[in-house]
Design an enzyme around this catalytic site. Structure first.
Site, PDB file in Angstrom:
ATOM      1  CD  GLU A 273     -14.141   7.786   5.928  1.00  0.00           C
ATOM      2  OE1 GLU A 273     -13.111   7.155   5.660  1.00  0.00           O
ATOM      3  OE2 GLU A 273     -14.572   7.914   7.082  1.00  0.00           O
ATOM      4  CG  HIS A 292     -10.548   7.433   8.125  1.00  0.00           C
ATOM      5  ND1 HIS A 292     -11.532   6.546   7.778  1.00  0.00           N
ATOM      6  CD2 HIS A 292      -9.873   6.851   9.140  1.00  0.00           C
ATOM      7  CE1 HIS A 292     -11.448   5.456   8.549  1.00  0.00           C
ATOM      8  NE2 HIS A 292     -10.450   5.623   9.382  1.00  0.00           N
TER       9      HIS A 292
HETATM   10  C1  8YV Z   1      -7.129   3.293   8.834  1.00  0.00           C
HETATM   11  C2  8YV Z   1      -8.807   2.514  10.564  1.00  0.00           C
HETATM   12  O1  8YV Z   1      -7.798   4.367   8.329  1.00  0.00           O
HETATM   13  O2  8YV Z   1      -7.662   0.735  11.583  1.00  0.00           O
HETATM   14  C3  8YV Z   1      -8.767   1.174  11.220  1.00  0.00           C
HETATM   15  O3  8YV Z   1      -9.857   0.581  11.398  1.00  0.00           O
HETATM   16  O4  8YV Z   1      -9.827   3.046  10.319  1.00  0.00           O
HETATM   17  C4  8YV Z   1      -7.542   3.228  10.284  1.00  0.00           C
HETATM   18  O5  8YV Z   1      -6.532   2.796  11.072  1.00  0.00           O
HETATM   19  C5  8YV Z   1      -7.405   2.270   7.841  1.00  0.00           C
HETATM   20  O6  8YV Z   1      -7.758   1.070   8.347  1.00  0.00           O
HETATM   21  C6  8YV Z   1      -6.224   2.193   6.876  1.00  0.00           C
HETATM   22  O7  8YV Z   1      -5.281   1.280   7.270  1.00  0.00           O
END
Ligand code: 8YV
Length: 332
Positions: A273, A292
Site C-alpha cells: 500500500e 484502506h
Molecule cells: C488505519 C488500521 O488505516 O487501525 C488499524 O489497524 O488499519 C486503520 O484503522 C491505520 O491504522 C491508520 O491509523
C-alpha cells in the site's frame, strides 16, 4: 518506568491540533512524518532523543529502534500492530499501545458497504451513468446479486467481526458463519447469540456466498487466502478483505477471478500500500479496490488520535494500567 517530567515525544503522523496541544502542554514535542520526504530528515534527527513515538502507518523496524536508544513507548494510532516488531519492542522493554474499540463500528460499516457495493456493482454502474453510457433500461448483463438472506462467512470473530455479524444477521437477515480459534461464548455474543454459527474454515469457505476477512495479520494468517482456499470457496462467491492485505496471495486471487470461479472481490487492503500501478487488482473488472479506508471517517480517526494521546500521557505519567497496552494479538 521513570521518565523525566517533560519527555521527548516524536509525532510521526499528524495529530488533531487539540491533541497535539495536550502533548505540548506536558512534554517536548517534535512533529515529523517520515512518509513525507521533506520531513524524513527531521524524523531521523529526532529519533536518538525520542522517549515516546505516536503515529501510524509507518514501519517501525528493529533497526529503527536501534536508532532510538531512549525510546520507552510507542503509541500507535491503529488497532492493528502487524507493522511493529513486537519481539524487538518486548526485548527492549518498550511499551506498545494501540486503539482498539473506537474504530470497530466504522470499520464494520466500511466492510459491509464494500460487500454491498461489490455484490450490487455500485461503482461500475455509477460510472456507466457518469460516462453517459446509460442508454436504456439496465438489462440482465448488468444485474448484481442480492445480499439479504444470503450466507456470509466471517474469518475472525473479534470486535469488528461481531459488529459485521450484527449488520448481516440483524440488519440483512443473513446466515452468519464464522471461524475462530475457539467459539465465542454466548455471553460475549449478546444479540448475536443463537444467530451465528462457529464452523471449521473449510465449511465456511464451501458454504458462504460472501467470505469476509477481518483477521489480524500474524505468522499463522499470512497468505492464508491462497489458491487452495479460493478453490474451496463456493463457485460464484465473493471475497471481501477488510483486515490486512498480507493474508491474501494476490496472484491466486486474480487466477480465481480470471477462471470465473469467484464472482468478484472487494478489497480495502493490499499486500503493498499504496497499491502499485502495475497491480492487476487495480484495474481488474471483477475487483472493487478501496485505499484502506476502514476507519477513515472524521469522527473515528479523531477518536483514535485522542485515545492514542490518552495512552501516551497515561504511560508517561506512570499510569500504564489506564492505557490500552498491546499485550496479545488484537481482536480487530
Ligand atoms: C488505519 C488500521 O488505516 O487501525 C488499524 O489497524 O488499519 C486503520 O484503522 C491505520 O491504522 C491508520 O491509523
Amino acid at each position: 518506568m521513570t521518565l523525566s517530567a517533560r519527555s521527548q515525544i516524536l509525532v510521526f503522523r499528524e495529530l488533531p491540533v487539540d491533541q497535539l496541544a495536550r502533548l505540548e502542554a506536558e512534554h517536548e514535542v517534535t512533529v515529523a512524518n517520515p512518509r513525507i520526504p521533506e520531513q524524513r530528515e527531521a524524523f531521523m534527527a529526532a529519533l536518538p532523543q525520542a522517549q515516546a513515538l505516536i503515529g501510524s502507518s509507518y514501519p517501525i523496524t528493529a533497526d529503527l529502534l536501534d536508532m532510538a536508544p531512549q525510546l520507552r513507548m510507542v503509541s500507535s494510532i491503529s488497532v492493528g500492530v502487524d507493522n511493529y516488531p513486537l519481539a524487538a519492542l518486548a526485548s527492549r522493554g518498550i511499551t506498545l499501545c494501540h486503539t482498539p474499540g473506537v474504530l470497530t463500528e466504522t470499520t464494520a460499516d466500511t466492510i459491509f458497504a464494500l460487500l454491498m457495493a461489490t455484490s450490487r456493482r455500485i461503482v461500475e454502474l455509477a460510472m456507466l451513468v457518469r460516462e453517459g453510457r446509460w442508454e436504456r433500461n439496465i438489462g440482465e448483463a448488468l444485474f448484481g446479486h442480492d445480499v439479504h438472506g444470503k450466507t456470509i462467512g466471517i474469518m475472525g470473530m473479534g470486535r469488528i467481526g461481531q459488529a459485521l455479524a450484527r449488520r448481516a444477521a440483524l440488519g440483512f437477515g443473513m446466515t452468519v458463519l464464522y471461524d475462530n480459534p475457539t467459539a465465542v461464548p454466548d455471553e460475549q455474543l449478546g444479540l448475536l447469540a443463537g444467530k451465528v454459527r462457529h464452523v471449521p474454515r473449510g465449511d465456511l469457505l464451501a458454504q458462504a456466498d460472501f467470505v469476509v476477512s477481518v483477521l489480524p495479520l500474524t505468522d499463522s494468517t499470512r497468505n492464508c487466502m491462497n489458491a487452495q482456499a479460493f478453490a474451496a470457496m463456493k463457485p460464484g462467491a465473493i471475497f471481501i478483505n477488510g483486515s490486512r492485505g498480507g493474508i491474501v496471495d494476490e496472484a491466486a486471487l486474480v487466477n480465481a477471478l480470471d477462471s470465473g470461479h469467484l464472482r468478484a472481490a472487494g478489497l480495502d487492503v493490499f499486500q503493498q500500500e499504496p497499491l502499485p500501478l502495475d497491480s492487476a487488482l487495480r484495474t481488474h473488472p471483477q475487483v472493487l479496490p478501496l485505499p484502506h479506508i476502514g476507519s477513515a471517517t472524521h469522527e473515528t480517526r479523531y477518536a483514535m488520535a485522542r485515545l492514542a494521546t490518552d495512552n501516551l500521557l497515561h504511560v508517561l505519567a506512570g499510569n500504564r494500567q489506564k492505557a490500552c497496552v498491546f499485550v496479545t494479538q488484537p481482536e480487530l
